[in-house]
Write a protein that holds these residues in place. Structure first.
Motif, PDB file in Angstrom:
ATOM      1  N   HIS A 104      15.565 -22.332  -5.334  1.00  0.00           N
ATOM      2  CA  HIS A 104      14.751 -21.125  -5.433  1.00  0.00           C
ATOM      3  C   HIS A 104      15.620 -19.897  -5.206  1.00  0.00           C
ATOM      4  N   VAL A 105      15.208 -18.808  -5.835  1.00  0.00           N
ATOM      5  CA  VAL A 105      15.839 -17.512  -5.587  1.00  0.00           C
ATOM      6  C   VAL A 105      14.938 -16.733  -4.643  1.00  0.00           C
ATOM      7  N   GLY A 106      15.523 -15.796  -3.925  1.00  0.00           N
ATOM      8  CA  GLY A 106      14.738 -15.040  -2.957  1.00  0.00           C
ATOM      9  C   GLY A 106      15.204 -13.605  -2.869  1.00  0.00           C
ATOM     10  N   GLY A 107      14.527 -12.873  -2.021  1.00  0.00           N
ATOM     11  CA  GLY A 107      14.903 -11.491  -1.802  1.00  0.00           C
ATOM     12  C   GLY A 107      14.319 -10.974  -0.513  1.00  0.00           C
ATOM     13  N   LEU A 108      15.091 -10.160   0.177  1.00  0.00           N
ATOM     14  CA  LEU A 108      14.603  -9.434   1.352  1.00  0.00           C
ATOM     15  C   LEU A 108      14.411  -7.980   0.957  1.00  0.00           C
ATOM     16  N   GLN A 109      13.220  -7.474   1.173  1.00  0.00           N
ATOM     17  CA  GLN A 109      12.939  -6.059   0.916  1.00  0.00           C
ATOM     18  C   GLN A 109      12.638  -5.382   2.255  1.00  0.00           C
ATOM     19  N   VAL A 110      13.297  -4.272   2.510  1.00  0.00           N
ATOM     20  CA  VAL A 110      13.110  -3.524   3.756  1.00  0.00           C
ATOM     21  C   VAL A 110      12.337  -2.244   3.440  1.00  0.00           C
ATOM     22  N   PHE A 111      11.252  -1.989   4.191  1.00  0.00           N
ATOM     23  CA  PHE A 111      10.388  -0.829   3.971  1.00  0.00           C
ATOM     24  C   PHE A 111      10.348   0.053   5.212  1.00  0.00           C
ATOM     25  N   GLU A 112      10.135   1.346   4.980  1.00  0.00           N
ATOM     26  CA  GLU A 112       9.856   2.277   6.070  1.00  0.00           C
ATOM     27  C   GLU A 112       8.348   2.429   6.187  1.00  0.00           C
ATOM     28  N   LEU A 113       7.831   2.296   7.404  1.00  0.00           N
ATOM     29  CA  LEU A 113       6.389   2.469   7.604  1.00  0.00           C
ATOM     30  C   LEU A 113       5.961   3.883   7.206  1.00  0.00           C
ATOM     31  N   PRO A 114       4.777   4.023   6.619  1.00  0.00           N
ATOM     32  CA  PRO A 114       4.315   5.373   6.256  1.00  0.00           C
ATOM     33  C   PRO A 114       4.147   6.246   7.498  1.00  0.00           C
ATOM     34  N   GLU A 115       4.295   7.521   7.316  1.00  0.00           N
ATOM     35  CA  GLU A 115       4.099   8.450   8.427  1.00  0.00           C
ATOM     36  C   GLU A 115       2.676   8.323   8.947  1.00  0.00           C
ATOM     37  N   GLY A 116       2.552   8.198  10.257  1.00  0.00           N
ATOM     38  CA  GLY A 116       1.233   8.087  10.873  1.00  0.00           C
ATOM     39  C   GLY A 116       0.640   6.693  10.863  1.00  0.00           C
ATOM     40  N   ALA A 117       1.383   5.698  10.400  1.00  0.00           N
ATOM     41  CA  ALA A 117       0.865   4.326  10.374  1.00  0.00           C
ATOM     42  C   ALA A 117       0.635   3.831  11.800  1.00  0.00           C
ATOM     43  N   GLY A 118      -0.553   3.304  12.055  1.00  0.00           N
ATOM     44  CA  GLY A 118      -0.886   2.797  13.378  1.00  0.00           C
ATOM     45  C   GLY A 118      -0.367   1.391  13.599  1.00  0.00           C
ATOM     46  N   PRO A 119      -0.575   0.843  14.802  1.00  0.00           N
ATOM     47  CA  PRO A 119      -0.050  -0.485  15.140  1.00  0.00           C
ATOM     48  C   PRO A 119      -0.668  -1.618  14.331  1.00  0.00           C
ATOM     49  N   THR A 120      -1.832  -1.364  13.709  1.00  0.00           N
ATOM     50  CA  THR A 120      -2.479  -2.434  12.939  1.00  0.00           C
ATOM     51  C   THR A 120      -2.260  -2.282  11.427  1.00  0.00           C
ATOM     52  N   TRP A 121      -1.449  -1.316  11.022  1.00  0.00           N
ATOM     53  CA  TRP A 121      -1.300  -1.028   9.586  1.00  0.00           C
ATOM     54  C   TRP A 121      -0.796  -2.241   8.813  1.00  0.00           C
ATOM     55  N   LEU A 122       0.232  -2.911   9.316  1.00  0.00           N
ATOM     56  CA  LEU A 122       0.800  -4.032   8.583  1.00  0.00           C
ATOM     57  C   LEU A 122      -0.170  -5.207   8.539  1.00  0.00           C
ATOM     58  N   ARG A 123      -0.890  -5.424   9.628  1.00  0.00           N
ATOM     59  CA  ARG A 123      -1.894  -6.487   9.634  1.00  0.00           C
ATOM     60  C   ARG A 123      -2.969  -6.208   8.584  1.00  0.00           C
ATOM     61  N   GLU A 124      -3.348  -4.959   8.455  1.00  0.00           N
ATOM     62  CA  GLU A 124      -4.346  -4.590   7.457  1.00  0.00           C
ATOM     63  C   GLU A 124      -3.829  -4.839   6.042  1.00  0.00           C
ATOM     64  N   GLN A 125      -2.541  -4.555   5.819  1.00  0.00           N
ATOM     65  CA  GLN A 125      -1.956  -4.829   4.507  1.00  0.00           C
ATOM     66  C   GLN A 125      -1.981  -6.320   4.207  1.00  0.00           C
ATOM     67  N   PHE A 126      -1.653  -7.127   5.207  1.00  0.00           N
ATOM     68  CA  PHE A 126      -1.648  -8.573   5.048  1.00  0.00           C
ATOM     69  C   PHE A 126      -3.046  -9.081   4.691  1.00  0.00           C
ATOM     70  N   GLU A 127      -4.039  -8.606   5.404  1.00  0.00           N
ATOM     71  CA  GLU A 127      -5.406  -9.053   5.134  1.00  0.00           C
ATOM     72  C   GLU A 127      -5.887  -8.606   3.756  1.00  0.00           C
ATOM     73  N   ALA A 128      -5.463  -7.406   3.338  1.00  0.00           N
ATOM     74  CA  ALA A 128      -5.829  -6.938   2.001  1.00  0.00           C
ATOM     75  C   ALA A 128      -5.172  -7.801   0.925  1.00  0.00           C
ATOM     76  N   MET A 129      -3.929  -8.241   1.174  1.00  0.00           N
ATOM     77  CA  MET A 129      -3.255  -9.120   0.224  1.00  0.00           C
ATOM     78  C   MET A 129      -3.975 -10.453   0.087  1.00  0.00           C
ATOM     79  N   LEU A 130      -4.425 -11.002   1.198  1.00  0.00           N
ATOM     80  CA  LEU A 130      -5.137 -12.281   1.159  1.00  0.00           C
ATOM     81  C   LEU A 130      -6.465 -12.171   0.425  1.00  0.00           C
ATOM     82  N   ALA A 131      -7.031 -10.992   0.421  1.00  0.00           N
ATOM     83  CA  ALA A 131      -8.343 -10.800  -0.211  1.00  0.00           C
ATOM     84  C   ALA A 131      -8.283 -10.879  -1.731  1.00  0.00           C
ATOM     85  N   HIS A 132      -7.092 -10.755  -2.308  1.00  0.00           N
ATOM     86  CA  HIS A 132      -6.950 -10.841  -3.771  1.00  0.00           C
ATOM     87  C   HIS A 132      -6.940 -12.311  -4.183  1.00  0.00           C
ATOM     88  N   ASP A 133      -8.011 -12.765  -4.773  1.00  0.00           N
ATOM     89  CA  ASP A 133      -8.090 -14.171  -5.179  1.00  0.00           C
ATOM     90  C   ASP A 133      -7.966 -14.366  -6.688  1.00  0.00           C
TER      91      ASP A 133
END
Length: 468
Positions: free
Chosen positions: A22-51
């Motif tokens: 398999h091929v892979g990749g690491l992508q590094v992101f900067e959190l958006p300005e004002g992102a709260g402590p739950t921002w990434l968890r919310e992104q994860f849950e939104a990703m799971l919601a796409h069926d």
């Protein structure tokens, strides 16, 4: 979904526990300005919601009596999105070192063939108000170019846009008027033309073989010397990554009247020479590199459409400007063999350059024998504009590729906006002190800058080397 295409099949046939394909990749992101402590968890849950999953990410390999024992693709009607999409966190202190340690472990494990062959990991806890994503997809599904196209389709150039995940289905593109499917006659004529094209490759192969015998810089399979990199490997991986200014590399290319890819190869050649000297393993003969060439002619983001040329790295030459000149000449010879060939002929000639690679891998690496080539150095053009994930700016892309028996180290590069991103992937046991190659890459670039009069020898490293 049909049989696995011929260019994709070798990646399934040669896979083993020691050689995940398999091929892979690491992508590094900067959190958006004002992102709260739950921002990434919310992104994860939104990703799971796409069926609604795109067909490429629903297919899994299988073979049966019905397929005549051949590998084929079929849709997984029990796809478990929570298995493929995962949320992880780095241990303290959350440096790039910890990120690459996690990436190394994830990259060493096989993908489950009872499921679609991909994983996506959203990783929090990276220092500097950042997070990361690690993605791996089986090489039977994508090549380097198509993997970057998937990344570009996933992210947006608009920081305010809300984007669906990479695996979400996209609306089908309407065919322009008159762009219907091929008729049976078209297919028959195309097959006949392809057969004629392949026959026409034989004279080119004979000329290449004769030239390889007559000219030192003309590369050909099995002309490379055996090295410590061309051995049997284990399944554990170590990855290292670094960013360089693209402007620096382009300046050297302009000053030496060379291409960007020539300078990249010269950087790698100088680094490999220094590394092998350090290990007491530099052969008297020059190393040979296999350089993939994209043959993709459309905007598809699946399958493999890759050719290959072989080039000398002139590692038997100590002087950097002379080494660069020899690499340029060798690459000119390699490109000349492809000149005037049809796409089918290029593919056939590329196959002749790579034909022994799966066999050598299945035989355990061919230690002590002359390998088809010593190393793969792949340079894949990346996005030219900054990309965003729901407001989070993509800071860097680090490719992670495939070592296999006989090829213990892989070097893959991509560009992103103003940077050159280099990813090293090695067998954890067979390539000791992998991170030192990053320092040697920097030293090699400085040597080239000095050679063309752009530097007095002062290092311009963009940041400390990182490895795991």
């Amino acid at each position: 979904m049909g049989l696995v295409a011929a260019p994709d099949l070798p990646f399934l046939l040669t896979e083993s526990r020691a050689t995940p394909m398999h091929v892979g990749g690491l992508q590094v992101f900067e959190l958006p300005e004002g992102a709260g402590p739950t921002w990434l968890r919310e992104q994860f849950e939104a990703m799971l919601a796409h069926d609604d999953i795109a067909p490429l990410f629903r297919q899994r390999p299988y073979r049966s009596v019905r397929t005549g024992g051949q590998w084929a693709w079929r849709e997984d009607d029990e796809l478990d999105i929570e298995y493929h999409v995962r949320h992880s966190a780095l241990p303290e202190p959350g440096r790039v070192r910890e990120l690459l340690a996690l990436g190394s472990r994830l990259h060493g494990s096989l993908l489950d063939r009872q499921r679609p062959l991909w994983e996506f990991h959203l990783i929090e806890g990276l220092e500097g108000n950042r997070f990361a994503a690690y993605t791996k997809v089986h090489h039977a599904m994508v090549d380097g170019v198509s993997a970057l196209r998937l990344l570009e389709r996933w992210l947006s150039t608009d920081p305010t846009a809300v984007v669906p995940p990479a695996w979400a289905a996209r609306p089908k593109r309407d065919r322009p008027a008159g762009e219907g499917g091929a008729s049976p006659l078209d297919l028959l004529l195309g097959t006949a033309k392809g057969a004629v094209d392949i026959v026409g490759v034989a004279p080119t192969m004979l000329r290449s073989a004769r030239r390889a015998l007559e000219e030192e810089l003309a590369a050909f399979p099995f002309k490379a010397p055996p090295t410590m990199l061309n051995v049997h490997i284990t399944g554990a991986r170590r990855i290292a990554a670094q960013t360089w200014s693209l402007a620096r590399v382009k300046a050297v290319a302009k000053a030496s009247d060379a291409t960007l890819n020539d300078i990249v190869l010269a950087m790698c050649a100088g680094a490999l020479r220094s590394y092998l000297i350090e290990q007491g393993e530099l052969p008297e003969e020059s190393l040979t590199a296999m350089v993939p060439v994209s043959l993709r002619t459309d905007d598809s983001a699946g399958g493999n459409a890759v050719g290959a040329v072989l080039t000398s790295l002139a590692t038997d030459t100590a002087e950097p400007s002379w080494r660069l000149a020899r690499i340029r000449e060798s690459m000119s010879i390699a490109k000349g063999t492809l000149s005037g060939l049809s796409p089918v002929q290029v593919l056939a000639l590329s196959a002749s350059n790579m034909f022994a690679t799966p066999l050598v891998s299945m035989l355990g690496g061919g230690e002590g024998m002359r390998p088809p080539f010593n190393i793969i150095i792949s340079n894949v053009p990346g996005p030219r504009s900054p990309l965003y994930l729901n407001g989070a700016r993509l800071q860097g892309i680090y490719p992670v590729s495939i070592p296999y028996h006989g090829q213990a180290l892989n070097i893959t590069l991509t560009s992103y906006v103003d940077n050159l991103e280099i990813g090293l992937t090695g067998c954890r046991r067979r390539v000791p002190h992998l991170q030192r190659l990053l320092a040697h890459l920097e030293s090699s670039l400085v040597e080239l800058e000095v050679a063309v009069g752009l530097s007095s020898g002062t290092s311009k490293r963009n940041g400390p080397p990182a490895d795991a």
